[in-house]
Scaffold this motif. Structure first.
Motif, short mmCIF file in Angstrom:
data_model
loop_
_atom_site.label_atom_id
_atom_site.label_comp_id
_atom_site.label_asym_id
_atom_site.label_seq_id
_atom_site.Cartn_x
_atom_site.Cartn_y
_atom_site.Cartn_z
N GLU A 29 15.07 -34.40 -14.30
CA GLU A 29 15.90 -34.58 -13.11
C GLU A 29 15.12 -35.26 -11.99
O GLU A 29 15.17 -34.85 -10.83
N GLY A 30 14.38 -36.31 -12.34
CA GLY A 30 13.66 -37.11 -11.37
C GLY A 30 12.32 -36.55 -10.92
O GLY A 30 11.62 -37.18 -10.13
N GLU A 31 11.95 -35.38 -11.40
CA GLU A 31 10.66 -34.79 -11.03
C GLU A 31 9.72 -34.78 -12.23
O GLU A 31 10.17 -34.74 -13.38
N LEU A 32 8.43 -34.83 -11.94
CA LEU A 32 7.42 -34.76 -12.98
C LEU A 32 7.12 -33.30 -13.26
O LEU A 32 6.59 -32.59 -12.40
N PHE A 33 7.49 -32.85 -14.45
CA PHE A 33 7.18 -31.49 -14.89
C PHE A 33 5.90 -31.55 -15.71
O PHE A 33 5.74 -32.42 -16.56
N THR A 34 4.98 -30.62 -15.44
CA THR A 34 3.73 -30.56 -16.21
C THR A 34 3.51 -29.12 -16.67
O THR A 34 3.90 -28.17 -15.99
N SER A 35 2.88 -28.99 -17.82
CA SER A 35 2.43 -27.67 -18.26
C SER A 35 1.11 -27.83 -19.00
O SER A 35 0.85 -28.87 -19.61
N TYR A 36 0.30 -26.80 -18.92
CA TYR A 36 -1.01 -26.80 -19.57
C TYR A 36 -1.22 -25.44 -20.22
O TYR A 36 -1.24 -24.41 -19.54
N ASP A 37 -1.33 -25.42 -21.54
CA ASP A 37 -1.70 -24.24 -22.29
C ASP A 37 -3.17 -24.36 -22.63
O ASP A 37 -3.65 -25.46 -22.96
N MET A 38 -3.91 -23.25 -22.57
CA MET A 38 -5.36 -23.31 -22.73
C MET A 38 -5.85 -22.15 -23.58
O MET A 38 -5.32 -21.04 -23.51
N ALA A 39 -6.90 -22.41 -24.36
CA ALA A 39 -7.68 -21.37 -25.04
C ALA A 39 -9.09 -21.46 -24.47
O ALA A 39 -9.74 -22.50 -24.57
N ALA A 40 -9.55 -20.39 -23.83
CA ALA A 40 -10.88 -20.38 -23.22
C ALA A 40 -11.41 -18.95 -23.15
O ALA A 40 -10.64 -17.99 -23.17
N GLN A 41 -12.72 -18.85 -23.04
CA GLN A 41 -13.37 -17.56 -22.84
C GLN A 41 -12.93 -16.52 -23.88
O GLN A 41 -12.72 -15.36 -23.56
N GLY A 42 -12.78 -16.95 -25.12
CA GLY A 42 -12.42 -16.04 -26.20
C GLY A 42 -10.93 -15.75 -26.32
O GLY A 42 -10.53 -14.97 -27.19
N GLN A 43 -10.10 -16.33 -25.48
CA GLN A 43 -8.65 -16.12 -25.54
C GLN A 43 -7.99 -17.14 -26.47
O GLN A 43 -8.51 -18.25 -26.65
N THR A 44 -6.85 -16.79 -27.03
CA THR A 44 -6.10 -17.73 -27.86
C THR A 44 -5.31 -18.70 -26.97
O THR A 44 -5.15 -18.46 -25.77
N LEU A 45 -4.81 -19.77 -27.56
CA LEU A 45 -4.02 -20.76 -26.83
C LEU A 45 -2.78 -20.09 -26.24
O LEU A 45 -2.01 -19.46 -26.96
N GLN A 46 -2.62 -20.23 -24.91
CA GLN A 46 -1.49 -19.61 -24.22
C GLN A 46 -1.21 -20.32 -22.91
O GLN A 46 -2.04 -21.08 -22.42
N ALA A 47 -0.03 -20.07 -22.36
CA ALA A 47 0.37 -20.70 -21.10
C ALA A 47 -0.65 -20.40 -20.01
O ALA A 47 -1.15 -19.27 -19.89
N HIS A 48 -0.97 -21.43 -19.23
CA HIS A 48 -1.92 -21.27 -18.12
C HIS A 48 -1.34 -21.81 -16.81
O HIS A 48 -1.30 -21.12 -15.81
#
Length: 167
Positions: free
Chosen positions: A137-156
């Motif tokens: 809808e005309g806006e830039l949507f961004t998302s970043y999922d990350m696995a760090a510090q011993g955590q599994t890949l998940q929403a950040h």
């Protein structure tokens, strides 16, 4: 705000033409052992006629009244489109991390997966990542999922940004 394709845009970058400009808005973040937070963000994509986009993102932690509490993350990089709309992205972060990302451009949607990462001796170690960029809808949507510090890949992180200007 509508955009126009710059006259000197390298032909390889046509799939990314919709990104060019400066975008601003807000987002949210969370991660295990990190309380949820809000942030303001500014992202710029520009070019100089060669076959890559310059990228710069900076953010600030904000309170419930959208007042800036302190500076947060910033990253710089280069985005290159290769054959079949494969996208290669290099990013360097103010926290001592550098990453290579590979993905694909499909219209106004970009999906990236972290290919390789480097962490300086004092930086956290990020082992995997997934990024999504899209025009919604005309806006830039961004998302970043990350696995760090011993955590599994998940929403950040996720944000929604309005176009401010074209570069």
């Amino acid at each position: 705000m509508a955009f126009t394709i710059p006259e000197n845009l390298h032909p390889d970058l046509m799939p990314l033409a919709w990104l060019i400009g400066t975008w601003r808005g807000k987002g949210r973040g969370e991660y295990p052992n990190v309380p949820g937070f809000q942030f303001a963000q500014e992202v710029s994509f520009n070019h100089d006629g060669r076959a890559f986009l310059n990228y710069f993102s900076r953010s600030w932690i904000i309170d419930e009244n959208d007042e800036i509490i302190r500076p947060a993350a910033s990253e710089v990089g280069f985005w290159r489109v290769k054959e079949n709309n494969v996208l290669e992205v290099l990013l360097a972060h103010n926290t001592g991390i550098a990453e290579g990302w590979v993905g694909v451009v499909k219209g106004a949607k970009i999906q990236l997966e972290m290919d390789q990462g480097y962490s300086s001796p004092s930086a956290k170690i990020v082992t995997a990542g997934s990024r999504l960029y899209g025009l919604v809808e005309g806006e830039l949507f961004t998302s970043y999922d990350m696995a760090a510090q011993g955590q599994t890949l998940q929403a950040h992180l996720w944000s929604s940004l309005e176009r401010q200007s074209e570069n």
